[in-house]
Design an enzyme around this catalytic site. Structure first.
Site, PDB file in Angstrom:
ATOM      1  N   ALA A 193      35.406 -46.570  63.071  1.00 27.25           N
ATOM      2  CA  ALA A 193      35.517 -46.140  61.955  1.00 27.25           C
ATOM      3  C   ALA A 193      36.680 -45.987  61.296  1.00 27.25           C
ATOM      4  CB  ALA A 193      34.463 -44.857  61.485  1.00 27.25           C
ATOM      5  N   GLY A 194      37.636 -45.708  62.437  1.00 25.31           N
ATOM      6  CA  GLY A 194      39.150 -45.288  61.981  1.00 25.31           C
ATOM      7  C   GLY A 194      39.508 -43.794  61.865  1.00 25.31           C
ATOM      8  N   LEU A 195      38.321 -43.271  62.427  1.00 23.24           N
ATOM      9  CA  LEU A 195      38.337 -41.587  62.525  1.00 23.24           C
ATOM     10  C   LEU A 195      38.615 -40.985  63.907  1.00 23.24           C
ATOM     11  CD1 LEU A 195      35.183 -41.235  60.054  1.00 23.24           C
ATOM     12  CD2 LEU A 195      37.507 -41.161  59.479  1.00 23.24           C
ATOM     13  N   LYS A 218      39.801 -37.339  62.915  1.00 18.72           N
ATOM     14  CA  LYS A 218      41.033 -37.219  62.246  1.00 18.72           C
ATOM     15  C   LYS A 218      41.205 -38.335  61.079  1.00 18.72           C
ATOM     16  CE  LYS A 218      42.548 -41.262  63.801  1.00 18.72           C
ATOM     17  NZ  LYS A 218      42.827 -42.651  63.084  1.00 18.72           N
ATOM     18  N   GLY A 259      36.923 -40.797  66.440  1.00 21.73           N
ATOM     19  CA  GLY A 259      35.726 -40.316  67.128  1.00 21.73           C
ATOM     20  C   GLY A 259      35.771 -40.388  68.630  1.00 21.73           C
ATOM     21  N   GLY A 260      36.045 -41.507  69.457  1.00 21.69           N
ATOM     22  CA  GLY A 260      35.972 -41.597  70.774  1.00 21.69           C
ATOM     23  C   GLY A 260      37.034 -40.796  71.444  1.00 21.69           C
ATOM     24  N   SER A 261      38.249 -40.903  70.889  1.00 21.45           N
ATOM     25  CA  SER A 261      39.373 -39.936  71.408  1.00 21.45           C
ATOM     26  C   SER A 261      39.190 -38.458  71.030  1.00 21.45           C
ATOM     27  CB  SER A 261      40.538 -40.500  70.397  1.00 21.45           C
ATOM     28  OG  SER A 261      40.917 -41.907  70.377  1.00 21.45           O
ATOM     29  N   ALA A 262      38.726 -38.152  70.092  1.00 23.74           N
ATOM     30  CA  ALA A 262      38.152 -36.633  69.887  1.00 23.74           C
ATOM     31  C   ALA A 262      37.324 -36.589  70.985  1.00 23.74           C
ATOM     32  CB  ALA A 262      37.523 -36.583  68.253  1.00 23.74           C
ATOM     33  N   PRO A 313      31.206 -41.366  62.606  1.00 21.17           N
ATOM     34  CA  PRO A 313      30.983 -42.792  62.877  1.00 21.17           C
ATOM     35  C   PRO A 313      32.010 -43.350  63.806  1.00 21.17           C
ATOM     36  CG  PRO A 313      31.632 -42.171  60.661  1.00 21.17           C
ATOM     37  CD  PRO A 313      31.527 -41.076  61.413  1.00 21.17           C
ATOM     38  N   ASP A 316      45.639 -42.179  70.954  1.00 21.66           N
ATOM     39  CA  ASP A 316      45.331 -41.239  70.102  1.00 21.66           C
ATOM     40  C   ASP A 316      44.664 -39.847  70.753  1.00 21.66           C
ATOM     41  OD1 ASP A 316      46.010 -42.657  68.078  1.00 21.66           O
ATOM     42  OD2 ASP A 316      43.962 -43.152  67.225  1.00 21.66           O
TER      43      ASP A 316
HETATM   44  O1  C5P Z   1      45.335 -46.806  73.337  1.00 20.18           O
HETATM   45  P1  C5P Z   1      44.138 -47.468  73.072  1.00 20.18           P
HETATM   46  O2  C5P Z   1      43.153 -47.478  74.371  1.00 20.18           O
HETATM   47  O3  C5P Z   1      42.974 -46.406  72.373  1.00 20.18           O
HETATM   48  O4  C5P Z   1      44.238 -48.939  72.454  1.00 20.18           O
HETATM   49  C1  C5P Z   1      43.279 -49.434  72.361  1.00 20.18           C
HETATM   50  C2  C5P Z   1      43.842 -50.923  72.345  1.00 20.18           C
HETATM   51  O5  C5P Z   1      44.398 -50.953  70.652  1.00 20.18           O
HETATM   52  C3  C5P Z   1      45.002 -51.369  72.951  1.00 20.18           C
HETATM   53  O6  C5P Z   1      44.525 -51.978  74.058  1.00 20.18           O
HETATM   54  C4  C5P Z   1      45.768 -52.133  72.083  1.00 20.18           C
HETATM   55  O7  C5P Z   1      45.195 -53.535  72.063  1.00 20.18           O
HETATM   56  C5  C5P Z   1      45.484 -51.544  70.685  1.00 20.18           C
HETATM   57  N1  C5P Z   1      46.870 -50.891  70.547  1.00 20.18           N
HETATM   58  C6  C5P Z   1      47.799 -51.010  70.099  1.00 20.18           C
HETATM   59  N2  C5P Z   1      48.922 -50.428  69.879  1.00 20.18           N
HETATM   60  C7  C5P Z   1      48.776 -48.988  69.852  1.00 20.18           C
HETATM   61  C8  C5P Z   1      47.449 -48.491  70.011  1.00 20.18           C
HETATM   62  C9  C5P Z   1      46.473 -49.178  70.143  1.00 20.18           C
HETATM   63  O8  C5P Z   1      48.162 -52.525  70.165  1.00 20.18           O
HETATM   64  N3  C5P Z   1      49.887 -48.356  69.464  1.00 20.18           N
END
Ligand code: C5P
Length: 297
Positions: free
Chosen positions: A107-109, A11, A111-114, A104, A146
């Site tokens: 990367a802000g893309l 994304k 990848g892990g969530s996808a 990658p 995500d």
């Molecule tokens: O939800 P996820 O496990 O991907 O988030 C990883 C980390 O990113 C969270 O533990 C938190 O530190 C931060 N995060 C946040 N606010 C969000 C999403 C993620 O602070 N809306």
């Protein structure tokens, strides 16, 4: 069916506003998310012994329980067992998950969530469990903020901590050049911390962006509303992000923006030729970066 192969799409953030820190440690966000055509491929096989096993052709992502794909399989099993526990008391399934990585990492893309989203969708088919998309998104929200969007896909607004999804009219089907500096990864929690330590942060006009999409406004108008709270903060820490953004716009992008918490920057182009020419010129300048010439899905 004993195995299934699925694609897990990356994304980009068309808009990303961080509102504030919540009591649970997460941040309230308002994002416009868009799937692009860059993907990982995931092959999932049933196992009889209850073991969840994650492998990858990349040495840059964790194998086993440290991988979001593992967590997704585990959460799917938890949900399944609680839902059907009366019928299948001791029924424990397992899976082999093989991730062919192209998106990658850090990367802000997304990848892990996808990957996690693809595992949930694939297991629902493989085990013929028939869970609804909303139900899969609920399970996904326990895996990562995500993941629900990645299950939903296409163009959507994401609120709450990122897990509350509202569909949007599609973003124009433009061409995209994504640039990821090779040796730079940004951890999401650290990026949120950096925002907490800023005195004042930029808030893009997400309502304006949503409205422009809703009205199917022309691209030139939509791009005027695009923005990302993380961008200036990350450019301060890693000036190369700002240089890549400028370079994309100097080389013909209608708009360039950092995606997620970075460091990937993408540029939007009306034609594939323009995208390819820009990527060609920039690849000579940024030898330490990875380039994807792709498009909006
Ligand atoms: O939800 P996820 O496990 O991907 O988030 C990883 C980390 O990113 C969270 O533990 C938190 O530190 C931060 N995060 C946040 N606010 C969000 C999403 C993620 O602070 N809306």
């Amino acid at each position: 069916m004993d195995s299934i192969s699925v694609e897990a799409y990356a994304k980009i953030n068309i808009g990303l506003d961080v509102r504030g820190k919540r009591d649970d440690g997460y941040h309230d966000v308002r994002m416009v998310m868009q799937t692009i055509d860059v993907c990982d491929t995931i092959v999932i096989k049933k196992r009889e012994d209850g073991i969840i096993n994650v492998e990858s052709d990349s040495d840059r992502i964790p194998e086993g329980s440290g991988n979001l794909a593992y967590k997704a399989a585990e959460e799917f099993r938890n949900e399944f067992n609680s839902e059907f526990s009366d019928e299948f008391e001791d029924w424990e399934f397992g899976v082999d998950i093989m991730i062919h990585k192209r998106i990658p990492i850090e990367a802000g893309l997304g990848g892990g969530s996808a990957d996690a989203a693809a595992v949930l969708k694939a297991m629902n088919i493989l085990f013929n469990t028939g869970l609804s998309r909303d139900r899969l998104m609920q399970i996904g929200s326990r895996v990562g903020s995500d993941v629900p969007f990645c299950i939903f896909g296409w163009t959507a607004f994401a609120g709450g901590r990122g897990e509350k999804i509202t569909p949007l009219l599609g973003f124009p089907k433009v061409h995209v050049v994504v640039v990821k500096p090779l040796d730079l990864g940004i951890s999401t929690p650290k990026a949120f911390n950096a925002i907490d330590n800023e005195d004042s942060i930029y808030h893009p006009d997400i309502d304006g962006l949503v409205e422009a999409l809703h009205e199917a406004a022309p691209l030139n108008e939509i791009v005027g509303f695009m923005g990302n709270t993380f961008e200036n903060v990350m450019i301060k820490q890693h000036p190369v992000i700002g240089e890549i953004k400028e370079s994309l716009e100097e080389n013909g992008a209608v708009k360039a923006l950092m995606s997620g918490s970075g460091p990937s920057v993408y540029g939007l182009f009306k034609t594939e030729d323009e995208a390819k020419i820009c990527a060609g010129v920039m690849a000579k300048k940024y030898k330490d970066a990875e380039f994807f010439v792709t498009k909006i899905r």
